[in-house]
Design a protein around this motif. Structure first.
Motif, short mmCIF file in Angstrom:
data_model
loop_
_atom_site.label_atom_id
_atom_site.label_comp_id
_atom_site.label_asym_id
_atom_site.label_seq_id
_atom_site.Cartn_x
_atom_site.Cartn_y
_atom_site.Cartn_z
N THR A 1 4.52 -21.78 5.87
CA THR A 1 3.98 -20.45 6.08
C THR A 1 5.10 -19.44 6.22
O THR A 1 6.02 -19.62 7.02
CB THR A 1 3.10 -20.41 7.35
N GLN A 2 5.06 -18.40 5.44
CA GLN A 2 6.06 -17.34 5.49
C GLN A 2 5.37 -15.99 5.51
O GLN A 2 4.36 -15.79 4.85
CB GLN A 2 7.01 -17.42 4.28
N GLY A 3 5.95 -15.07 6.27
CA GLY A 3 5.41 -13.73 6.30
C GLY A 3 4.08 -13.67 7.03
O GLY A 3 3.63 -14.62 7.66
N ASN A 4 3.44 -12.52 6.94
CA ASN A 4 2.16 -12.28 7.59
C ASN A 4 1.22 -11.67 6.56
O ASN A 4 1.37 -10.50 6.19
CB ASN A 4 2.36 -11.33 8.78
N PRO A 5 0.25 -12.44 6.06
CA PRO A 5 -0.63 -11.93 5.00
C PRO A 5 -1.36 -10.65 5.37
O PRO A 5 -1.55 -9.78 4.52
CB PRO A 5 -1.62 -13.09 4.77
N GLU A 6 -1.77 -10.53 6.64
CA GLU A 6 -2.48 -9.32 7.06
C GLU A 6 -1.58 -8.09 6.97
O GLU A 6 -1.99 -7.04 6.48
CB GLU A 6 -3.03 -9.47 8.48
N LEU A 7 -0.34 -8.23 7.46
CA LEU A 7 0.58 -7.10 7.40
C LEU A 7 0.96 -6.78 5.95
O LEU A 7 1.07 -5.61 5.58
CB LEU A 7 1.84 -7.40 8.22
N ASP A 8 1.17 -7.82 5.15
CA ASP A 8 1.47 -7.60 3.73
C ASP A 8 0.30 -6.88 3.04
O ASP A 8 0.51 -5.99 2.22
CB ASP A 8 1.76 -8.92 3.03
N ALA A 9 -0.92 -7.30 3.38
CA ALA A 9 -2.10 -6.66 2.78
C ALA A 9 -2.19 -5.20 3.18
O ALA A 9 -2.48 -4.33 2.34
CB ALA A 9 -3.36 -7.41 3.20
N GLU A 10 -1.93 -4.90 4.45
CA GLU A 10 -1.94 -3.50 4.90
C GLU A 10 -0.88 -2.69 4.18
O GLU A 10 -1.11 -1.55 3.77
CB GLU A 10 -1.72 -3.44 6.41
N LEU A 11 0.31 -3.29 4.01
CA LEU A 11 1.39 -2.60 3.31
C LEU A 11 1.00 -2.28 1.87
O LEU A 11 1.20 -1.15 1.38
CB LEU A 11 2.66 -3.47 3.34
N VAL A 12 0.44 -3.27 1.19
CA VAL A 12 0.03 -3.09 -0.20
C VAL A 12 -1.03 -1.98 -0.33
O VAL A 12 -0.94 -1.11 -1.21
CB VAL A 12 -0.51 -4.42 -0.76
N LEU A 13 -2.01 -2.00 0.57
CA LEU A 13 -3.09 -1.01 0.49
C LEU A 13 -2.61 0.39 0.88
O LEU A 13 -3.02 1.39 0.28
CB LEU A 13 -4.25 -1.44 1.38
N MET A 14 -1.72 0.47 1.89
CA MET A 14 -1.18 1.77 2.27
C MET A 14 -0.36 2.36 1.12
O MET A 14 -0.44 3.56 0.82
CB MET A 14 -0.30 1.63 3.52
N ALA A 15 0.45 1.52 0.49
CA ALA A 15 1.28 1.99 -0.63
C ALA A 15 0.40 2.47 -1.78
O ALA A 15 0.67 3.51 -2.39
CB ALA A 15 2.21 0.88 -1.08
N THR A 16 -0.65 1.72 -2.07
CA THR A 16 -1.54 2.10 -3.17
C THR A 16 -2.29 3.38 -2.84
O THR A 16 -2.48 4.25 -3.70
CB THR A 16 -2.53 0.97 -3.47
N GLY A 17 -2.71 3.52 -1.57
CA GLY A 17 -3.38 4.75 -1.16
C GLY A 17 -2.47 5.96 -1.28
O GLY A 17 -2.90 7.03 -1.74
N GLY A 18 -1.21 5.80 -0.90
CA GLY A 18 -0.25 6.89 -1.04
C GLY A 18 -0.01 7.24 -2.50
O GLY A 18 0.09 8.43 -2.86
N LEU A 19 0.06 6.22 -3.33
CA LEU A 19 0.24 6.45 -4.77
C LEU A 19 -0.97 7.20 -5.34
O LEU A 19 -0.81 8.13 -6.14
CB LEU A 19 0.41 5.10 -5.47
N ALA A 20 -2.17 6.82 -4.90
CA ALA A 20 -3.38 7.49 -5.39
C ALA A 20 -3.38 8.97 -5.01
O ALA A 20 -3.71 9.83 -5.84
CB ALA A 20 -4.61 6.79 -4.81
N GLN A 21 -3.00 9.28 -3.76
CA GLN A 21 -2.95 10.67 -3.35
C GLN A 21 -1.87 11.43 -4.11
O GLN A 21 -2.06 12.60 -4.49
CB GLN A 21 -2.68 10.76 -1.84
N GLY A 22 -0.75 10.79 -4.37
CA GLY A 22 0.31 11.42 -5.14
C GLY A 22 -0.13 11.77 -6.55
O GLY A 22 0.24 12.81 -7.10
N MET A 23 -0.95 10.91 -7.14
CA MET A 23 -1.43 11.17 -8.49
C MET A 23 -2.28 12.43 -8.55
O MET A 23 -2.29 13.14 -9.56
CB MET A 23 -2.21 9.97 -9.01
N LEU A 24 -3.01 12.71 -7.46
CA LEU A 24 -3.81 13.94 -7.44
C LEU A 24 -2.94 15.18 -7.53
O LEU A 24 -3.37 16.23 -8.01
CB LEU A 24 -4.64 14.01 -6.15
N GLN A 25 -1.71 15.05 -7.06
CA GLN A 25 -0.77 16.17 -7.08
C GLN A 25 0.07 16.19 -8.34
O GLN A 25 0.98 17.01 -8.48
CB GLN A 25 0.14 16.09 -5.85
N GLY A 26 -0.21 15.28 -9.28
CA GLY A 26 0.51 15.26 -10.53
C GLY A 26 1.70 14.33 -10.55
O GLY A 26 2.50 14.37 -11.49
#
Length: 203
Positions: free
Chosen positions: A153-178
């Protein structure tokens, strides 16, 4: 049963109107009067289905998440039973990006709800947390699947999942701004998955 179906259709008519009003004028422009005018019905009818502004805001938030959830399920079904964890996570993440008009509207609306939760404008953060928590669980489960059998077992799947979703959410908001294009956004999601999955990316 037909009466129930009619009630559900009317509720959807109202929440769709809330979305359109929000996209044009932001959350501050959403009132019983503007929503009724957009839906082409009376203010009294909106009040009949949703007694308070908070009621129809929360119903609108749920409708956005239900639409996205339905697309997640369609994407997963299309992948088939043999889909890899990477393919499953990618299907979830790309549905969060504003890659077409409908998803762009949803990202805008969810962003407006997020700002409302920060400023206390009619909806609280806790009231919008159920869907992100469910997505975190889904992505974390797929990250566990990506580990080779018997690997330590390596890392923390829950924290990795939160990181992935936060990054994707930020990318989505950035796309709205061009920021970036649909293709560059998808490329960034692929790069993110490469980093998070590492040697398990093709598992």
């Amino acid at each position: 049963m037909p009466r129930l179906a009619d009630h559900e259709a009317r509720r959807r008519q109202i929440t769709d109107a809330v979305r359109r009003v929000m996209v044009r004028g932001g959350l501050e422009s959403v009132t019983f009067h503007t929503v009724a005018a957009e839906a082409g019905i009376s203010v009294r009818l909106v009040q009949y289905y949703f007694g308070t502004k908070s009621d129809f805001l929360l119903a609108t938030h749920r409708s956005v998440m239900e639409d996205a959830g339905a697309r997640f399920m369609q994407s997963w079904t299309a992948l088939g039973a043999d889909a890899t964890p990477r393919e499953a996570i990618r299907a979830v993440l790309t549905e969060l990006l504003p890659l077409d008009d409908r998803r762009r509207e949803e990202v805008y609306v969810l962003g407006a709800f997020g700002w409302a939760a920060i400023t206390g404008a009619g909806i609280t953060a806790e009231e919008t947390f159920a869907a992100p928590r469910a997505l975190t669980t889904i992505v974390a489960d797929q990250l566990r699947r990506a580990r080779p059998a018997g690997a330590p077992t390596q890392g923390n799947p829950e924290l990795d999942a939160e990181l992935v979703l936060m990054a994707t959410g930020g990318l989505a908001q950035g796309m709205l701004q061009g920021y970036g294009t649909p293709q560059s956004a998808v490329d960034l999601v692929d790069h993110l998955l490469d980093r998070v999955l590492g040697s398990a990316a093709g598992a």
